[in-house]
Design a protein around this motif. Sequence first.
Motif, short mmCIF file in Angstrom:
data_model
loop_
_atom_site.label_atom_id
_atom_site.label_comp_id
_atom_site.label_asym_id
_atom_site.label_seq_id
_atom_site.Cartn_x
_atom_site.Cartn_y
_atom_site.Cartn_z
N ARG A 67 12.30 1.59 22.14
CA ARG A 67 12.77 2.94 22.45
C ARG A 67 12.46 3.85 21.27
NH1 ARG A 67 18.29 2.14 23.38
NH2 ARG A 67 18.91 3.11 21.42
N GLY A 68 11.80 4.97 21.55
CA GLY A 68 11.42 5.88 20.49
C GLY A 68 9.92 5.84 20.25
N GLN A 106 8.58 8.57 25.64
CA GLN A 106 9.77 8.27 24.85
C GLN A 106 9.90 6.78 24.49
OE1 GLN A 106 12.09 10.46 27.82
NE2 GLN A 106 13.03 11.58 26.13
N TYR A 107 8.83 6.05 24.72
CA TYR A 107 8.80 4.63 24.40
C TYR A 107 7.46 4.30 23.75
CZ TYR A 107 12.83 4.38 27.50
OH TYR A 107 14.06 4.58 28.08
N TYR A 139 14.15 1.71 16.11
CA TYR A 139 13.40 1.58 17.35
C TYR A 139 13.78 0.28 18.06
CZ TYR A 139 10.68 5.11 14.89
OH TYR A 139 10.30 6.23 14.19
N LEU A 192 13.41 -2.10 24.13
CA LEU A 192 13.85 -1.67 25.44
C LEU A 192 14.48 -2.87 26.16
CD1 LEU A 192 11.63 0.39 27.91
CD2 LEU A 192 13.00 -1.53 28.71
N GLY A 226 20.37 -2.84 21.00
CA GLY A 226 20.00 -1.49 21.38
C GLY A 226 21.09 -0.70 22.07
N LEU A 278 22.04 1.11 28.11
CA LEU A 278 20.84 1.80 28.57
C LEU A 278 21.04 3.31 28.51
CD1 LEU A 278 18.07 1.93 29.98
CD2 LEU A 278 19.30 1.79 32.17
N GLN A 279 20.08 3.98 27.89
CA GLN A 279 20.07 5.45 27.82
C GLN A 279 18.83 5.94 28.54
OE1 GLN A 279 20.42 6.79 23.75
NE2 GLN A 279 21.93 5.22 23.25
N PRO A 288 15.99 8.43 29.62
CA PRO A 288 15.39 9.61 28.98
C PRO A 288 15.71 10.88 29.77
CG PRO A 288 13.78 7.83 29.27
CD PRO A 288 14.99 7.45 30.05
N LEU A 344 13.85 1.15 34.64
CA LEU A 344 14.61 0.84 33.43
C LEU A 344 15.89 0.09 33.75
CD1 LEU A 344 14.14 4.21 31.49
CD2 LEU A 344 13.00 2.02 31.03
N GLN A 377 15.28 -8.07 26.99
CA GLN A 377 14.53 -7.38 25.95
C GLN A 377 13.04 -7.46 26.26
OE1 GLN A 377 16.58 -10.00 24.98
NE2 GLN A 377 15.29 -11.60 24.08
#
Length: 312
Positions: free
Chosen positions: A160-161, A205-206, A230, A233, A239, A242-243, A245, A256, A262
Amino acid sequence: MGARLDQAAAQLFPEFSRARLQSWIRSGELRLDGTKGRPRDAIRGGEVLSLNAELESEVSWTAEALPLEIVYEDEELLVIDKPAGLVVHPGAGNHNGTLVNALLNHRPDLEAIPRGGIVHRLDKETSGLLVVAATLNAHRSLVAQLQKKDVQREYFAIVRGVPSGGGRVEAAIGRHPRQRTKMAVVAAGGKPAVTHYRIARRFAQYTALDVQLETGRTHQIRVHMAHRGYPLLGDPVYGGRLQLPRGASERLAAALRGFRRQALHAQRLSFVHPGSGDHCSFESPLSDDLEALLQVLAEENSVQGGQASGLS
């Protein structure tokens, strides 16, 4: 000169563990100049050590007829392509249905090998390659190669990121100070750990990464990437929840939510064969769930006007 009997035995019989050699010394199966000794007895030099012992089973787990994806096999070793969701080693709460249970069914002789031949592990939800020792000689050789960092292990991950570029993470890993089921980067008391990563593909965003381990600590990639900001996902442990985007399409949101592990795959594995001395290299294609997720991420990029890039 001046060494203990068990220390000298470990040098002469490196294929056996120190604990096993000490047991044989106490039982008289490993003798010093024909007489029974004690592990702490001093060696002056010139003595004769004789070993007359029968190999007993190193494991007490049940063999189970479970499917195995065998990439390579010979008398010395096996290379397995492990699916996500399969536990490698029996333990608390997982006495059956593991990779070792399947291996014992396929190769019953693995009972005589420490830990059923397992010399390195993958987390339950990590897919991909691992090598299994099938003889004591192979076990000794592979463990030594891992300790010397001569085994090359390369992973594919989605984080993520969006990192600006590749990098190196050098940070000691130990038990989390408060959550004992987790690992963490710790200031004191941890084991040295080094992870290298480079950009494979960029999304909105990933980011997809190629990751190489220099060391092999528990949860190392997951801990190091989260430490760098980071997290992987699909990793709820390191992490968080779940967020989604901002502006994610319904298809991306569904993908997602449906990816329940993972995003980590052991894609390449290289080592020196313990018997022949040849360099061996193996590669595993990405699992179907990772390929499907990458396709959705790429399509989302296209919709948003981005472009998924290649290697940087």
